[in-house]
Write an enzyme that holds these catalytic residues in place. Structure first.
Site, short mmCIF file in Angstrom:
data_model
loop_
_atom_site.label_atom_id
_atom_site.label_comp_id
_atom_site.label_asym_id
_atom_site.label_seq_id
_atom_site.Cartn_x
_atom_site.Cartn_y
_atom_site.Cartn_z
N LYS A 93 0.95 -1.40 -0.01
CA LYS A 93 -0.06 -0.06 -0.12
C LYS A 93 0.99 1.37 0.00
O LYS A 93 1.73 1.16 0.75
CB LYS A 93 -1.05 0.17 1.21
N GLN A 114 7.34 3.99 3.99
CA GLN A 114 5.89 3.63 3.85
C GLN A 114 5.85 2.08 4.77
O GLN A 114 4.73 2.02 5.22
CB GLN A 114 5.39 3.20 2.43
N LYS A 117 5.37 3.16 8.54
CA LYS A 117 4.26 4.49 8.44
C LYS A 117 3.12 3.43 8.56
O LYS A 117 2.10 3.60 9.32
CB LYS A 117 4.13 5.38 7.25
N LYS A 129 5.26 1.92 -3.23
CA LYS A 129 5.12 3.28 -3.60
C LYS A 129 5.25 2.97 -5.15
O LYS A 129 6.00 2.07 -5.71
CB LYS A 129 6.29 4.07 -3.11
N GLY A 168 -2.71 8.46 -4.12
CA GLY A 168 -2.14 9.59 -4.71
C GLY A 168 -0.90 9.79 -3.78
O GLY A 168 -0.55 9.27 -3.01
N ASP A 169 -0.17 10.76 -4.50
CA ASP A 169 1.02 11.51 -3.70
C ASP A 169 0.92 12.52 -4.48
O ASP A 169 0.13 13.15 -5.19
CB ASP A 169 2.17 10.58 -3.96
N THR A 212 -4.48 13.66 5.38
CA THR A 212 -3.19 13.85 5.73
C THR A 212 -2.92 15.09 6.36
O THR A 212 -2.17 15.20 7.14
CB THR A 212 -2.33 13.76 4.38
N ASN A 244 -2.04 19.16 -1.72
CA ASN A 244 -3.07 18.46 -0.91
C ASN A 244 -2.85 18.55 0.66
O ASN A 244 -3.72 18.89 1.49
CB ASN A 244 -3.33 17.02 -1.50
N SER A 381 -6.83 5.73 3.88
CA SER A 381 -6.90 4.79 2.79
C SER A 381 -7.32 3.37 3.20
O SER A 381 -7.69 2.66 2.53
CB SER A 381 -5.49 4.66 1.82
P1 NDP Z 1 0.70 18.04 -4.18
O1 NDP Z 1 0.76 17.45 -5.49
O2 NDP Z 1 -0.61 18.14 -4.00
O3 NDP Z 1 1.39 19.31 -3.82
C1 NDP Z 1 2.72 19.20 -3.80
C2 NDP Z 1 3.35 20.70 -3.31
O4 NDP Z 1 4.77 20.63 -2.97
C3 NDP Z 1 3.10 21.60 -4.23
O5 NDP Z 1 3.06 22.99 -3.71
C4 NDP Z 1 4.35 21.71 -5.06
O6 NDP Z 1 4.64 22.93 -5.69
C5 NDP Z 1 5.34 21.36 -3.92
N1 NDP Z 1 6.70 20.83 -4.43
C6 NDP Z 1 6.53 19.47 -5.10
N2 NDP Z 1 8.05 19.19 -5.52
C7 NDP Z 1 8.73 20.12 -5.16
C8 NDP Z 1 10.08 20.55 -5.15
N3 NDP Z 1 11.07 19.63 -5.95
N4 NDP Z 1 10.48 21.66 -4.50
C9 NDP Z 1 9.49 22.43 -3.90
N5 NDP Z 1 8.26 22.49 -3.82
C10 NDP Z 1 7.99 21.15 -4.24
O7 NDP Z 1 1.30 16.71 -3.33
P2 NDP Z 1 0.92 16.38 -1.62
O8 NDP Z 1 0.52 17.46 -1.01
O9 NDP Z 1 0.08 15.24 -1.88
O10 NDP Z 1 2.38 15.79 -1.35
C11 NDP Z 1 3.21 16.85 -0.62
C12 NDP Z 1 3.97 15.73 0.34
O11 NDP Z 1 3.26 14.92 1.22
C13 NDP Z 1 4.98 14.85 -0.40
O12 NDP Z 1 6.15 14.58 0.15
C14 NDP Z 1 4.05 13.39 -0.15
O13 NDP Z 1 5.06 12.43 -0.48
C15 NDP Z 1 3.71 13.72 1.18
N6 NDP Z 1 2.45 12.91 1.54
C16 NDP Z 1 1.38 13.09 0.88
C17 NDP Z 1 0.24 12.34 1.06
C18 NDP Z 1 -1.32 12.38 0.55
O14 NDP Z 1 -2.15 11.86 1.07
N7 NDP Z 1 -1.16 13.16 -0.53
C19 NDP Z 1 0.24 11.31 2.53
C20 NDP Z 1 1.51 11.49 3.15
C21 NDP Z 1 2.62 12.12 2.68
P3 NDP Z 1 4.33 23.07 -7.47
O15 NDP Z 1 3.14 22.97 -7.48
O16 NDP Z 1 5.47 24.06 -7.76
O17 NDP Z 1 5.16 21.61 -7.83
O1 2IT Z 2 3.01 8.80 1.74
C1 2IT Z 2 1.78 8.52 1.77
O2 2IT Z 2 1.60 7.87 2.79
C2 2IT Z 2 0.82 8.69 0.78
N1 2IT Z 2 1.22 9.28 -0.32
C3 2IT Z 2 -0.40 8.13 0.76
C4 2IT Z 2 -0.48 6.65 0.48
C5 2IT Z 2 -1.86 5.82 0.57
O3 2IT Z 2 -1.62 4.75 0.12
O4 2IT Z 2 -2.67 6.44 0.72
#
Ligand code: NDP
Ligand code: 2IT
Length: 449
Positions: A93, A114, A117, A129, A168-169, A212, A244, A381
């Protein structure tokens, strides 16, 4: 960082030789192994059963080509991955990331993290992943759909509700999950819970969008209560990213009485001493898929600054890095400490470099590692998978309550383990140990597989 335990240091040397060009993966492995020295010393069955050498090698790593045709009729080819890292406690997952920086190292570090986590959530999920170096920025809806369909045409043979369930991520939200789900259903002629983060009309969980970011705040609340003797009320918060995780962390922190003064994207950050208006950020980022710089055009009291790293120079009580890996380095940590930060918790995966984490811990700043602090997303999830299995749907309030309980439990488990092993309040060591122990016990019970 040097590992004193010979068993662990030998394994780490092998991991380094085998994965030479994978700095992010090595960083994640080193961080976990250095927390486990005390456990390995205490539990000889770990070495006897070769638990660690099995843990650091993915059960399976899939790499594939994704050909797709853009709006001009040009053929494009991207590289994609799915790492199925560990299935000791449940089906693989973990999310899918679409970003040009995606490579084997990034996917393996994320898959490795993961494992622990998911174990911390106490739900039956193994670690996985995936993703691709496809860049969604500037692509039309049609291009995104064609990419997602081509991606799923290959991925579908590797996943399944009891095998591997992606989500998603970065770069993958409800739109992309929808296109992938549709393609899976068409190819396999099955309507099954093979992805989470689905739309509400076809098996998605109310609350997955918020999970998240809200979960991060619930975890931070626990840290504030138990490690700082305070709360979010009246605190100044800086949040990097505006995707997100960042958006819903900002929403919940604001609801809990804090003032979020800055948010960013990969180009720069906005600062507003009056507090960021989350609804405006949502409009710009979620509805228009625009840039954070547009915020300062809409809100006159806000200022935009080029370059995202300097967001950490803004004085704050609480820092929540929610963008990407290694975005907060040692220098930024020193600046945060100098400016009086009282708590740092990772919404992103591994956003703080190892030197940044060391700075915070040495200066007794409570630090919440991503594998604990951002587990609310994958926990939700896990609940979505349960709902799909029993063909049922819980209300937003019910899921919110379950996530609050899970985040509290993740904090308590990590905190208790930190004390049990003599690292009082060190949530990195505590979370690594409590996640590891569950996976380790399952691996030993299942024999050498
Ligand atoms: P999104 O795609 O929704 O948003 C990503 C954000 O981070 C955007 O603002 C983006 O800016 C910025 N970003 C991405 N890459 C870079 C970079 N190289 N340098 C600077 N800024 C960057 O992703 P999420 O919010 O889902 O994910 C954000 C983080 O949280 C990641 O590390 C992800 O692995 C983690 N995460 C996500 C979960 C989820 O449920 N979605 C769960 C747990 C962890 P820009 O638009 O300019 O690219
Ligand atoms: O980093 C993370 O935990 C996620 N992007 C969510 C993974 C999931 O299966 O919901």
């Amino acid at each position: 960082m040097s590992l004193k335990n010979l068993y662990l240091s030998n394994i780490y040397e092998t991991v380094k030789k085998r994965n030479k060009n994978e700095p992010e993966f090595l960083q994640a492995v080193e961080e976990v192994l250095s927390s486990l020295e005390v456990v390995v010393d205490r539990r000889p069955e770990i070495e006897k059963n070769g638990v660690i050498e099995r843990l650091v090698e993915p059960e399976r790593m899939i790499q594939f080509r994704v050909p797709w045709v853009d709006d001009r009729g040009k053929v494009n080819v991207n590289r994609a991955f799915r790492v199925e890292f560990n299935s000791a406690i449940g089906p693989y997952k973990g999310g899918l990331r679409l970003h040009p920086t995606v490579n084997a190292s990034v996917i393996k570090f994320l898959g490795f993290e993961q494992i622990f986590k998911n174990a911390l959530t106490s739900l039956p999920m193994g670690g996985g992943k995936g993703g691709s170096d496809f860049d969604p920025k500037g692509k039309s809806d049609g291009e995104i759909m064609r990419f997602c369909q081509s991606f799923m045409t290959e991925l579908c043979r590797h996943i399944g509700p009891d095998t591997d369930v992606p989500a998603g991520d970065i770069g993958v939200g409800g739109r992309e999950i929808g296109y992938m789900f549709g393609q899976y259903k068409r190819i396999t002629n099955t309507f099954a819970g093979i992805l989470t983060g689905k739309g509400l009309e076809y098996g998605g969980s109310l609350f997955r969008t918020e999970a998240t970011g809200y979960g991060l705040c619930y975890y931070t609340q626990q840290m504030l209560t138990h490690l700082c003797n305070t709360s979010f009320e009246g605190k100044t918060v800086v949040i990097s990213g505006s995707g997100n995780v960042a958006i819903y962390a900002a929403q919940k922190a604001t609801n809990l009485g804090a003032k979020v003064v800055a948010m960013s994207d990969s180009c720069g950050y906005v600062y507003d001493e009056n507090g960021i208006d989350v609804e405006t950020v949502k409009q710009i980022k979620e509805v228009k898929r625009g840039r954070i710089s547009e915020y300062s055009q809409k809100v006159k009291s806000a200022k935009y600054f080029d370059g995202c790293k300097n967001i950490w120079t803004i004085p704050c009580d609480i820092a929540l890095p929610c963008a990407t890996q290694n975005e907060l380095d040692e220098q930024s940590a020193k600046t945060l400490i100098k400016n009086g930060v009282i708590c740092v918790a990772e919404g992103a995966n591994m956003p703080c470099t190892q030197n940044a984490v060391s700075q915070l811990i040495q200066n007794n700043i409570p630090f919440g590692p991503g594998k604990a602090a951002n587990a609310g997303g994958v926990a939700c999830s896990g609940l979505e998978m349960s709902q799909n299995s029993i063909r049922y749907s819980w209300t937003f309030k019910e899921v919110d309550q379950k996530i609050q309980d899970i985040m509290k439990n993740i904090f308590t488990q990590g905190y208790d383990a930190s004390r049990e092993y003599g690292f009082d309040g060190n949530m990195v060591v505590g979370s690594n140990i409590s996640g590891f122990n569950k996976v380790c016990n399952a691996m030993i019970s299942q024999g050498i597989v």
